[in-house]
Design a protein around this motif. Structure first.
Motif, PDB file in Angstrom:
ATOM      1  N   HIS A   1       7.571  -4.090  -7.254  1.00 32.34           N
ATOM      2  CA  HIS A   1       7.122  -3.266  -8.364  1.00 32.34           C
ATOM      3  C   HIS A   1       6.538  -1.959  -7.822  1.00 32.34           C
ATOM      4  O   HIS A   1       5.981  -1.925  -6.723  1.00 32.34           O
ATOM      5  CB  HIS A   1       6.061  -4.033  -9.164  1.00 32.34           C
ATOM      6  CG  HIS A   1       5.663  -3.373 -10.432  1.00 32.34           C
ATOM      7  ND1 HIS A   1       4.665  -2.422 -10.486  1.00 32.34           N
ATOM      8  CD2 HIS A   1       6.130  -3.514 -11.695  1.00 32.34           C
ATOM      9  CE1 HIS A   1       4.532  -2.008 -11.730  1.00 32.34           C
ATOM     10  NE2 HIS A   1       5.410  -2.643 -12.487  1.00 32.34           N
ATOM     11  N   PRO A   2       6.635  -0.846  -8.566  1.00 34.48           N
ATOM     12  CA  PRO A   2       6.068   0.406  -8.085  1.00 34.48           C
ATOM     13  C   PRO A   2       4.587   0.344  -7.727  1.00 34.48           C
ATOM     14  O   PRO A   2       4.145   1.029  -6.795  1.00 34.48           O
ATOM     15  CB  PRO A   2       6.310   1.369  -9.251  1.00 34.48           C
ATOM     16  CG  PRO A   2       7.510   0.834  -9.928  1.00 34.48           C
ATOM     17  CD  PRO A   2       7.404  -0.660  -9.813  1.00 34.48           C
ATOM     18  N   MET A   3       3.818  -0.467  -8.428  1.00 32.67           N
ATOM     19  CA  MET A   3       2.396  -0.563  -8.082  1.00 32.67           C
ATOM     20  C   MET A   3       2.226  -1.175  -6.693  1.00 32.67           C
ATOM     21  O   MET A   3       1.416  -0.715  -5.890  1.00 32.67           O
ATOM     22  CB  MET A   3       1.640  -1.381  -9.118  1.00 32.67           C
ATOM     23  CG  MET A   3       0.134  -1.385  -8.903  1.00 32.67           C
ATOM     24  SD  MET A   3      -0.739  -2.113 -10.285  1.00 32.67           S
ATOM     25  CE  MET A   3      -2.440  -1.860  -9.778  1.00 32.67           C
ATOM     26  N   GLU A   4       3.010  -2.206  -6.406  1.00 31.79           N
ATOM     27  CA  GLU A   4       2.990  -2.808  -5.070  1.00 31.79           C
ATOM     28  C   GLU A   4       3.492  -1.813  -4.035  1.00 31.79           C
ATOM     29  O   GLU A   4       2.932  -1.698  -2.938  1.00 31.79           O
ATOM     30  CB  GLU A   4       3.853  -4.067  -5.065  1.00 31.79           C
ATOM     31  CG  GLU A   4       4.141  -4.661  -3.699  1.00 31.79           C
ATOM     32  CD  GLU A   4       2.930  -5.349  -3.056  1.00 31.79           C
ATOM     33  OE1 GLU A   4       3.053  -5.773  -1.901  1.00 31.79           O
ATOM     34  OE2 GLU A   4       1.876  -5.438  -3.720  1.00 31.79           O
ATOM     35  N   ALA A   5       4.554  -1.080  -4.371  1.00 30.58           N
ATOM     36  CA  ALA A   5       5.098  -0.100  -3.434  1.00 30.58           C
ATOM     37  C   ALA A   5       4.060   0.976  -3.108  1.00 30.58           C
ATOM     38  O   ALA A   5       3.872   1.349  -1.945  1.00 30.58           O
ATOM     39  CB  ALA A   5       6.358   0.539  -4.020  1.00 30.58           C
ATOM     40  N   ALA A   6       3.388   1.500  -4.121  1.00 36.66           N
ATOM     41  CA  ALA A   6       2.377   2.530  -3.891  1.00 36.66           C
ATOM     42  C   ALA A   6       1.210   1.988  -3.085  1.00 36.66           C
ATOM     43  O   ALA A   6       0.700   2.655  -2.175  1.00 36.66           O
ATOM     44  CB  ALA A   6       1.891   3.092  -5.236  1.00 36.66           C
ATOM     45  N   ALA A   7       0.777   0.762  -3.400  1.00 35.68           N
ATOM     46  CA  ALA A   7      -0.333   0.169  -2.654  1.00 35.68           C
ATOM     47  C   ALA A   7       0.038  -0.054  -1.192  1.00 35.68           C
ATOM     48  O   ALA A   7      -0.767   0.196  -0.283  1.00 35.68           O
ATOM     49  CB  ALA A   7      -0.751  -1.156  -3.314  1.00 35.68           C
ATOM     50  N   GLN A   8       1.268  -0.510  -0.959  1.00 36.42           N
ATOM     51  CA  GLN A   8       1.717  -0.721   0.415  1.00 36.42           C
ATOM     52  C   GLN A   8       1.789   0.601   1.174  1.00 36.42           C
ATOM     53  O   GLN A   8       1.383   0.692   2.344  1.00 36.42           O
ATOM     54  CB  GLN A   8       3.089  -1.397   0.420  1.00 36.42           C
ATOM     55  CG  GLN A   8       3.095  -2.832  -0.061  1.00 36.42           C
ATOM     56  CD  GLN A   8       2.766  -3.819   1.051  1.00 36.42           C
ATOM     57  OE1 GLN A   8       2.327  -3.447   2.129  1.00 36.42           O
ATOM     58  NE2 GLN A   8       2.987  -5.092   0.775  1.00 36.42           N
ATOM     59  N   ALA A   9       2.333   1.628   0.549  1.00 37.63           N
ATOM     60  CA  ALA A   9       2.505   2.905   1.227  1.00 37.63           C
ATOM     61  C   ALA A   9       1.156   3.526   1.590  1.00 37.63           C
ATOM     62  O   ALA A   9       0.958   3.999   2.717  1.00 37.63           O
ATOM     63  CB  ALA A   9       3.306   3.860   0.341  1.00 37.63           C
ATOM     64  N   ARG A  10       0.218   3.532   0.651  1.00 39.83           N
ATOM     65  CA  ARG A  10      -1.070   4.132   0.977  1.00 39.83           C
ATOM     66  C   ARG A  10      -1.860   3.255   1.937  1.00 39.83           C
ATOM     67  O   ARG A  10      -2.679   3.764   2.709  1.00 39.83           O
ATOM     68  CB  ARG A  10      -1.857   4.472  -0.283  1.00 39.83           C
ATOM     69  CG  ARG A  10      -2.505   3.305  -0.986  1.00 39.83           C
ATOM     70  CD  ARG A  10      -3.322   3.780  -2.167  1.00 39.83           C
ATOM     71  NE  ARG A  10      -4.098   2.691  -2.734  1.00 39.83           N
ATOM     72  CZ  ARG A  10      -4.930   2.835  -3.772  1.00 39.83           C
ATOM     73  NH1 ARG A  10      -5.074   4.025  -4.349  1.00 39.83           N
ATOM     74  NH2 ARG A  10      -5.615   1.804  -4.229  1.00 39.83           N
ATOM     75  N   SER A  11      -1.606   1.941   1.925  1.00 36.37           N
ATOM     76  CA  SER A  11      -2.235   1.075   2.922  1.00 36.37           C
ATOM     77  C   SER A  11      -1.802   1.475   4.325  1.00 36.37           C
ATOM     78  O   SER A  11      -2.617   1.505   5.252  1.00 36.37           O
ATOM     79  CB  SER A  11      -1.869  -0.389   2.667  1.00 36.37           C
ATOM     80  OG  SER A  11      -2.405  -0.847   1.448  1.00 36.37           O
ATOM     81  N   LEU A  12      -0.501   1.782   4.501  1.00 31.93           N
ATOM     82  CA  LEU A  12      -0.032   2.235   5.813  1.00 31.93           C
ATOM     83  C   LEU A  12      -0.705   3.544   6.201  1.00 31.93           C
ATOM     84  O   LEU A  12      -1.046   3.754   7.371  1.00 31.93           O
ATOM     85  CB  LEU A  12       1.484   2.405   5.803  1.00 31.93           C
ATOM     86  CG  LEU A  12       2.310   1.135   5.680  1.00 31.93           C
ATOM     87  CD1 LEU A  12       3.799   1.474   5.774  1.00 31.93           C
ATOM     88  CD2 LEU A  12       1.928   0.118   6.746  1.00 31.93           C
ATOM     89  N   ALA A  13      -0.881   4.442   5.241  1.00 32.33           N
ATOM     90  CA  ALA A  13      -1.545   5.699   5.546  1.00 32.33           C
ATOM     91  C   ALA A  13      -2.981   5.454   6.014  1.00 32.33           C
ATOM     92  O   ALA A  13      -3.455   6.097   6.964  1.00 32.33           O
ATOM     93  CB  ALA A  13      -1.521   6.611   4.317  1.00 32.33           C
ATOM     94  N   VAL A  14      -3.660   4.518   5.385  1.00 26.64           N
ATOM     95  CA  VAL A  14      -5.031   4.209   5.780  1.00 26.64           C
ATOM     96  C   VAL A  14      -5.056   3.527   7.145  1.00 26.64           C
ATOM     97  O   VAL A  14      -5.866   3.870   8.025  1.00 26.64           O
ATOM     98  CB  VAL A  14      -5.705   3.318   4.713  1.00 26.64           C
ATOM     99  CG1 VAL A  14      -7.036   2.776   5.220  1.00 26.64           C
ATOM    100  CG2 VAL A  14      -5.913   4.096   3.426  1.00 26.64           C
ATOM    101  N   LEU A  15      -4.166   2.561   7.367  1.00 23.67           N
ATOM    102  CA  LEU A  15      -4.176   1.796   8.614  1.00 23.67           C
ATOM    103  C   LEU A  15      -3.775   2.652   9.813  1.00 23.67           C
ATOM    104  O   LEU A  15      -4.299   2.466  10.910  1.00 23.67           O
ATOM    105  CB  LEU A  15      -3.240   0.596   8.494  1.00 23.67           C
ATOM    106  CG  LEU A  15      -3.691  -0.504   7.527  1.00 23.67           C
ATOM    107  CD1 LEU A  15      -2.578  -1.522   7.326  1.00 23.67           C
ATOM    108  CD2 LEU A  15      -4.957  -1.190   8.014  1.00 23.67           C
ATOM    109  N   THR A  16      -2.829   3.557   9.612  1.00 22.21           N
ATOM    110  CA  THR A  16      -2.406   4.417  10.720  1.00 22.21           C
ATOM    111  C   THR A  16      -3.266   5.667  10.839  1.00 22.21           C
ATOM    112  O   THR A  16      -3.347   6.271  11.909  1.00 22.21           O
ATOM    113  CB  THR A  16      -0.942   4.864  10.552  1.00 22.21           C
ATOM    114  OG1 THR A  16      -0.809   5.638   9.354  1.00 22.21           O
ATOM    115  CG2 THR A  16      -0.006   3.651  10.489  1.00 22.21           C
TER     116      THR A  16
END
Length: 321
Positions: free
Chosen positions: A69-84
């Protein structure tokens, strides 16, 4: 030339990705790209690298929209931005009709519109919502809790003019595979501009390019076949190539691979020759060239591919002076 570096396989073991990430961390490449993996999941692999201390700009080229779902996709993408702690390009693709049917019961009636709607929803969620969106691909009537994070660009996989027009209206990045420079310049860029008529600027273009260095005993046609045979069996890739003047028939991937070499779509030669051919992409308007050494990995393994990648990245850096 702002090169990116693609890990060219579905990744079963994240440790195999580590040397590619280290090349990016060294500064030779600007971004590490990974494609959809049904083995070890792509977002989790990048998070693993971050945990190993390899915190680099990353790109997804591409993950498939029916899977989340787009909400999951957005959460995953910004999680990578935070983690990296680094920028992310979250690239999405509509997937093949067969896979879409297997996942949701029927293929999309209008794949380009579905992909654009999905990308619009992800972009809106990343921008802070609340989102009121409905399209063939998804329904979103919610928002993500706000949090600060490095930039996330939303990308769409683009091969043909219809998808380019759709991407032009919503995407930050148009991600292309095996698209010859003249086709990007003459066909995709005008379509992106048409789609972006109501925006400040069209999406930037990032193009994945098959490359290998000439070495004794190598046959570029064999390398191209190893790298691209699956794509050369699919109607949408072969249709794109024919539009670009490259003869490709899904029934004959061997001939298609030879045509890629003949047309320079599979870029092969000395480091200087490869750099010169890649310069054509920049001159055509491609802002990020993504090196794909799948042919070398498939025929000679990771060590040989990494040797080619490092030598070529040094040559590109020297050429940019």
């Amino acid at each position: 030339m702002a090169p990116g570096l693609l890990f060219p396989l579905q990744h079963a073991y994240p440790d195999a990705v580590v040397p590619f990430g280290e090349l990016v961390k060294s500064g030779l490449a600007d971004r590490l790209w990974l494609a959809q993996s049904a083995l070890v999941e792509t977002h989790q692999t990048i998070a693993y690298l971050a945990g190993r201390g390899i915190r680099v700009p990353c790109g997804l080229s591409v993950t498939l929209i029916p899977l989340r779902h787009p909400m999951e996709a957005a959460a995953q993408a910004r999680s990578l931005a935070v983690l990296t702690g680094r920028p992310v390009v979250a690239g999405y693709g509509a997937a093949t009709p067969d896979l879409v049917q297997a996942l949701r019961g029927a293929p999309y009636d209008k794949p380009a519109s579905a992909a654009a709607g999905y990308a619009r929803a992800v972009r809106a969620l990343l921008d802070g919502g609340p989102v009121e969106h409905a399209c063939e691909a998804c329904v979103v009537t919610t928002a993500l809790p706000p949090m600060p994070h490095p930039p996330v660009e939303v990308g769409l996989g683009v091969l043909r003019p219809g998808m380019a027009r759709a991407a032009g209206a919503v995407a930050d990045v148009a991600i292309t595979w095996m698209t010859p420079p003249h086709y990007v310049r003459d066909t995709l860029l005008p379509a992106l501009a048409t789609g972006a008529a109501d925006r400040r600027r069209p999406p930037r273009v990032a193009t994945v390019v098959h490359v290998a260095l000439a070495r004794p005993g190598r046959d570029p046609r064999r390398l191209a076949r190893s790298a691209a045979a699956e794509h050369l069996r699919t109607p949408h890739y072969t249709d794109m190539l024919r539009r670009a003047g490259v003869p490709a028939d899904p029934a004959d991937p061997r001939a298609g691979a030879a045509a890629l070499v003949e047309a320079g779509v599979y870029v092969y030669g000395t480091p200087e020759e490869v750099v010169e051919q890649l310069r054509g992409y920049r001159e055509a308007g491609v802002e990020e060239i993504i090196l794909n050494l799948a042919g070398v990995v498939g025929t000679e393994g990771f060590r040989a591919a990494l040797t080619d990648a490092e030598q070529l990245l040094h040559a590109m850096a020297d050429a940019d002076g």
